[in-house]
Design a protein around this motif. Sequence first.
Motif, PDB file in Angstrom:
ATOM      1  N   UNK A  13       0.849  -1.200   0.000  1.00  0.00           N
ATOM      2  CA  UNK A  13       0.000   0.000   0.000  1.00  0.00           C
ATOM      3  C   UNK A  13       0.874   1.236   0.000  1.00  0.00           C
ATOM      4  N   UNK A  14       0.576   2.155  -0.878  1.00  0.00           N
ATOM      5  CA  UNK A  14       1.261   3.435  -0.920  1.00  0.00           C
ATOM      6  C   UNK A  14       0.734   4.333   0.199  1.00  0.00           C
ATOM      7  N   UNK A  15       1.629   5.069   0.820  1.00  0.00           N
ATOM      8  CA  UNK A  15       1.210   6.034   1.842  1.00  0.00           C
ATOM      9  C   UNK A  15       0.469   7.212   1.226  1.00  0.00           C
ATOM     10  N   UNK A  16       0.458   7.296  -0.106  1.00  0.00           N
ATOM     11  CA  UNK A  16      -0.301   8.341  -0.802  1.00  0.00           C
ATOM     12  C   UNK A  16      -1.731   7.900  -1.105  1.00  0.00           C
ATOM     13  N   UNK A  17      -2.030   6.637  -0.886  1.00  0.00           N
ATOM     14  CA  UNK A  17      -3.358   6.098  -1.182  1.00  0.00           C
ATOM     15  C   UNK A  17      -4.405   6.713  -0.261  1.00  0.00           C
ATOM     16  N   UNK A  18      -5.585   7.009  -0.780  1.00  0.00           N
ATOM     17  CA  UNK A  18      -6.675   7.483   0.079  1.00  0.00           C
ATOM     18  C   UNK A  18      -7.116   6.419   1.088  1.00  0.00           C
ATOM     19  N   UNK A  19      -6.740   5.163   0.863  1.00  0.00           N
ATOM     20  CA  UNK A  19      -7.097   4.100   1.798  1.00  0.00           C
ATOM     21  C   UNK A  19      -6.105   3.970   2.956  1.00  0.00           C
ATOM     22  N   UNK A  20      -4.963   4.666   2.865  1.00  0.00           N
ATOM     23  CA  UNK A  20      -4.000   4.669   3.956  1.00  0.00           C
ATOM     24  C   UNK A  20      -4.542   5.572   5.067  1.00  0.00           C
ATOM     25  N   UNK A  21      -4.557   5.055   6.302  1.00  0.00           N
ATOM     26  CA  UNK A  21      -5.199   5.773   7.409  1.00  0.00           C
ATOM     27  C   UNK A  21      -4.406   6.960   7.934  1.00  0.00           C
ATOM     28  N   UNK A  22      -3.130   6.988   7.683  1.00  0.00           N
ATOM     29  CA  UNK A  22      -2.234   7.919   8.367  1.00  0.00           C
ATOM     30  C   UNK A  22      -2.245   7.618   9.856  1.00  0.00           C
ATOM     31  N   UNK A  23      -2.037   8.584  10.714  1.00  0.00           N
ATOM     32  CA  UNK A  23      -1.934   8.324  12.151  1.00  0.00           C
ATOM     33  C   UNK A  23      -3.307   8.044  12.763  1.00  0.00           C
ATOM     34  N   UNK A  24      -3.395   6.969  13.519  1.00  0.00           N
ATOM     35  CA  UNK A  24      -4.605   6.655  14.281  1.00  0.00           C
ATOM     36  C   UNK A  24      -4.259   6.639  15.761  1.00  0.00           C
ATOM     37  N   UNK A  25      -5.149   7.162  16.576  1.00  0.00           N
ATOM     38  CA  UNK A  25      -4.955   7.145  18.024  1.00  0.00           C
ATOM     39  C   UNK A  25      -5.457   5.823  18.592  1.00  0.00           C
ATOM     40  N   UNK A  26      -5.102   5.564  19.841  1.00  0.00           N
ATOM     41  CA  UNK A  26      -5.631   4.383  20.522  1.00  0.00           C
ATOM     42  C   UNK A  26      -7.152   4.411  20.521  1.00  0.00           C
ATOM     43  N   UNK A  27      -7.719   5.576  20.727  1.00  0.00           N
ATOM     44  CA  UNK A  27      -9.177   5.705  20.733  1.00  0.00           C
ATOM     45  C   UNK A  27      -9.767   5.391  19.362  1.00  0.00           C
ATOM     46  N   UNK A  28      -9.090   5.796  18.289  1.00  0.00           N
ATOM     47  CA  UNK A  28      -9.540   5.452  16.930  1.00  0.00           C
ATOM     48  C   UNK A  28      -9.603   3.939  16.766  1.00  0.00           C
ATOM     49  N   UNK A  29      -8.559   3.238  17.206  1.00  0.00           N
ATOM     50  CA  UNK A  29      -8.550   1.781  17.096  1.00  0.00           C
ATOM     51  C   UNK A  29      -9.659   1.156  17.937  1.00  0.00           C
ATOM     52  N   UNK A  30      -9.845   1.649  19.155  1.00  0.00           N
ATOM     53  CA  UNK A  30     -10.922   1.109  20.007  1.00  0.00           C
ATOM     54  C   UNK A  30     -12.283   1.270  19.324  1.00  0.00           C
ATOM     55  N   UNK A  31     -12.510   2.448  18.745  1.00  0.00           N
ATOM     56  CA  UNK A  31     -13.786   2.699  18.058  1.00  0.00           C
ATOM     57  C   UNK A  31     -13.976   1.722  16.906  1.00  0.00           C
TER      58      UNK A  31
END
Length: 181
Positions: free
Chosen positions: A122-140
């Motif tokens: 996966x390219x980091x330029x892809x719109x499907x790449x999440x970029x940074x996620x917080x712990x709360x993002x993962x929990x959600x």
Amino acid sequence: MLERTRREWGGQEDYWVFGYGSLIWRPEFEHVEHRLARVHGWHRALKMWSRVNRGTPECPGLVFALLTGGSCQGVVFRIPQRDGDAVLERLWAREMLMGVYDPRWLHCTTPEGPVKALAFTLSRKSPSFTRTLTDEDYRRVFTQSCGRFGTTLDYARETFESLKRHQIRDKALEKLLRLAG
């Protein structure tokens, strides 16, 4: 991309496929050999939005991606030449449905020697790449996201258990699963 991948393979010999997520526990293709393998320069990360398989457009889930940097231990599967085209078709129907991955031939190290294997990166330029996620993002995501193949949490746990069966430790995945409780 399928035709380019076919040309790069050449069709004259067996080829290998590198599994780092669900391909390890649900390859959905016949293979004549599998080996533990490591790729350098890439790592497994739960950083790709899934709006069909593990989530919806309204509540996206996550799936693993192979991102640049680090290294990743997984499994390579040898596909016999006679089945090569059919397996590529199945892989494309499964992995390239949304056209998000960048298929690449990567050099893999195995206990039996090096192999070149097809991997879905996966390219980091892809719109499907999440970029940074917080712990709360993962929990959600773990508590809310569900798609046609189930939840992100089930997918992450199944991958974790499969890695464990192969004596592969993924500390980042262990940390994420602790967030889920």
